[in-house]
Scaffold this active site. Structure first.
Site, PDB file in Angstrom:
ATOM      1  N   TYR A  81      -7.130   6.641  -6.813  1.00  0.00           N
ATOM      2  CA  TYR A  81      -7.349   7.650  -5.782  1.00  0.00           C
ATOM      3  C   TYR A  81      -6.064   8.428  -5.521  1.00  0.00           C
ATOM      4  O   TYR A  81      -4.961   7.907  -5.710  1.00  0.00           O
ATOM      5  CB  TYR A  81      -7.750   7.000  -4.446  1.00  0.00           C
ATOM      6  CG  TYR A  81      -8.981   6.144  -4.467  1.00  0.00           C
ATOM      7  CD1 TYR A  81     -10.214   6.654  -4.069  1.00  0.00           C
ATOM      8  CD2 TYR A  81      -8.917   4.802  -4.847  1.00  0.00           C
ATOM      9  CE1 TYR A  81     -11.351   5.855  -4.057  1.00  0.00           C
ATOM     10  CE2 TYR A  81     -10.045   3.997  -4.846  1.00  0.00           C
ATOM     11  CZ  TYR A  81     -11.258   4.531  -4.448  1.00  0.00           C
ATOM     12  OH  TYR A  81     -12.376   3.738  -4.445  1.00  0.00           O
ATOM     13  N   ARG A 128      -8.490   3.364   3.340  1.00  0.00           N
ATOM     14  CA  ARG A 128      -8.154   3.634   4.746  1.00  0.00           C
ATOM     15  C   ARG A 128      -7.507   2.418   5.400  1.00  0.00           C
ATOM     16  O   ARG A 128      -6.642   2.564   6.276  1.00  0.00           O
ATOM     17  CB  ARG A 128      -9.371   4.122   5.530  1.00  0.00           C
ATOM     18  CG  ARG A 128     -10.599   3.269   5.473  1.00  0.00           C
ATOM     19  CD  ARG A 128     -11.809   4.080   5.981  1.00  0.00           C
ATOM     20  NE  ARG A 128     -13.060   3.425   5.702  1.00  0.00           N
ATOM     21  CZ  ARG A 128     -13.805   2.826   6.630  1.00  0.00           C
ATOM     22  NH1 ARG A 128     -13.407   2.817   7.896  1.00  0.00           N
ATOM     23  NH2 ARG A 128     -14.938   2.261   6.309  1.00  0.00           N
ATOM     24  N   ASP A 177      -9.777   6.498   9.760  1.00  0.00           N
ATOM     25  CA  ASP A 177      -9.978   7.760   9.038  1.00  0.00           C
ATOM     26  C   ASP A 177     -10.185   8.876  10.058  1.00  0.00           C
ATOM     27  O   ASP A 177     -10.175   8.620  11.273  1.00  0.00           O
ATOM     28  CB  ASP A 177     -11.141   7.642   8.040  1.00  0.00           C
ATOM     29  CG  ASP A 177     -12.496   7.418   8.705  1.00  0.00           C
ATOM     30  OD1 ASP A 177     -12.660   7.772   9.885  1.00  0.00           O
ATOM     31  OD2 ASP A 177     -13.406   6.890   8.039  1.00  0.00           O
ATOM     32  N   ASP A 186     -16.900   7.484   1.189  1.00  0.00           N
ATOM     33  CA  ASP A 186     -17.209   7.876   2.560  1.00  0.00           C
ATOM     34  C   ASP A 186     -17.511   9.373   2.618  1.00  0.00           C
ATOM     35  O   ASP A 186     -17.055  10.139   1.762  1.00  0.00           O
ATOM     36  CB  ASP A 186     -16.036   7.553   3.486  1.00  0.00           C
ATOM     37  CG  ASP A 186     -15.870   6.055   3.717  1.00  0.00           C
ATOM     38  OD1 ASP A 186     -16.879   5.331   3.646  1.00  0.00           O
ATOM     39  OD2 ASP A 186     -14.731   5.611   3.974  1.00  0.00           O
TER      40      ASP A 186
END
Length: 224
Positions: free
Chosen positions: A66, A174, A80, A38
């Site tokens: 991540y 997310r 988010d 993103d």
């Protein structure tokens, strides 16, 4: 010029923007990537150039790692920082043990609901298109079984939960942050996301997009 390129994507640009930048430097249109980040997210993009694009399909399905930060005690319409934020002022702050117990419950396979603002398609329409048109309530959000192989707290100081996660391809981090918040009863949304690994490829070996040019690209190409 053929091969794979490991890029450290900065915030504020799309993965497609990064591909376009590589196209200009490599002077070829045959450039693609193995997994979208993103715009607000940073970190590892594996980019294929010319013959390297043929290997990308096999890389898309690899597990990914991540580092992320979730803001507890609030929710976002997009899960988010890009969405409308609602703060839950009256929620009870969970302690470290409660947060650890919540994370433990996700260290396995679970059925994850896609974010309302995502590129998943329902009836030929992308979910974010329906959401922007105010029609998200008209469809059932798709669900997918994802596998979380690692989920550990790196730091927890209310309201920020910093964690590392390794997961199967197609996992929305997310959505995971949202689900952790729901499990704790306080809500949550993702504020930061940085991808560190795609299969065997590590962010430590990536070049920052701002450092990539015609002089540096050759030395960073991985032959295929």
């Amino acid at each position: 010029m053929d091969g794979l390129l490991l890029i450290d994507k900065p915030p504020g640009i799309t993965s497609h923007d990064a591909v376009d930048a590589v196209r200009r430097i490599a002077k070829t249109r045959r450039v693609g990537h193995a997994g979208t980040l993103d715009p607000f997210a940073t970190g590892l993009l594996v980019i294929g150039i010319n013959k390297g694009t043929k290997t990308l399909t096999g890389l898309v399905g690899l597990d990914k790692t991540y580092e992320a930060t979730a803001r507890l005690g609030a929710t976002s319409t997009t899960d988010d920082p890009e969405g409308a934020i609602t703060v839950r002022a009256d929620c009870v702050r969970p302690d470290q043990d409660e947060v650890e117990a919540a994370l433990k419950s996700f260290r396995s396979s679970y059925l994850q609901t896609a974010p309302a603002y995502s590129a998943k398609k329902v009836g030929g329409k992308k979910l974010y298109e329906l959401a922007r048109a105010g029609r998200a309530h008209e469809v059932e959000l798709p669900k997918k079984t994802v596998t979380i192989s690692e989920l550990v707290i790196l730091n927890y100081t209310w309201p920020n939960l910093h964690f590392r996660v390794s997961c199967s391809s197609g996992t929305y981090i997310r959505a995971l942050a949202r689900d952790i918040g729901e499990m704790l009863g306080v809500g949550a949304y993702l504020t930061e996301l940085r991808r560190t690994n795609i299969g065997p490829y590590d962010l430590e070996n990536a070049i920052r997009l701002s450092d990539l040019n015609t002089d540096t690209i050759g030395s960073h190409l991985i032959p295929v």
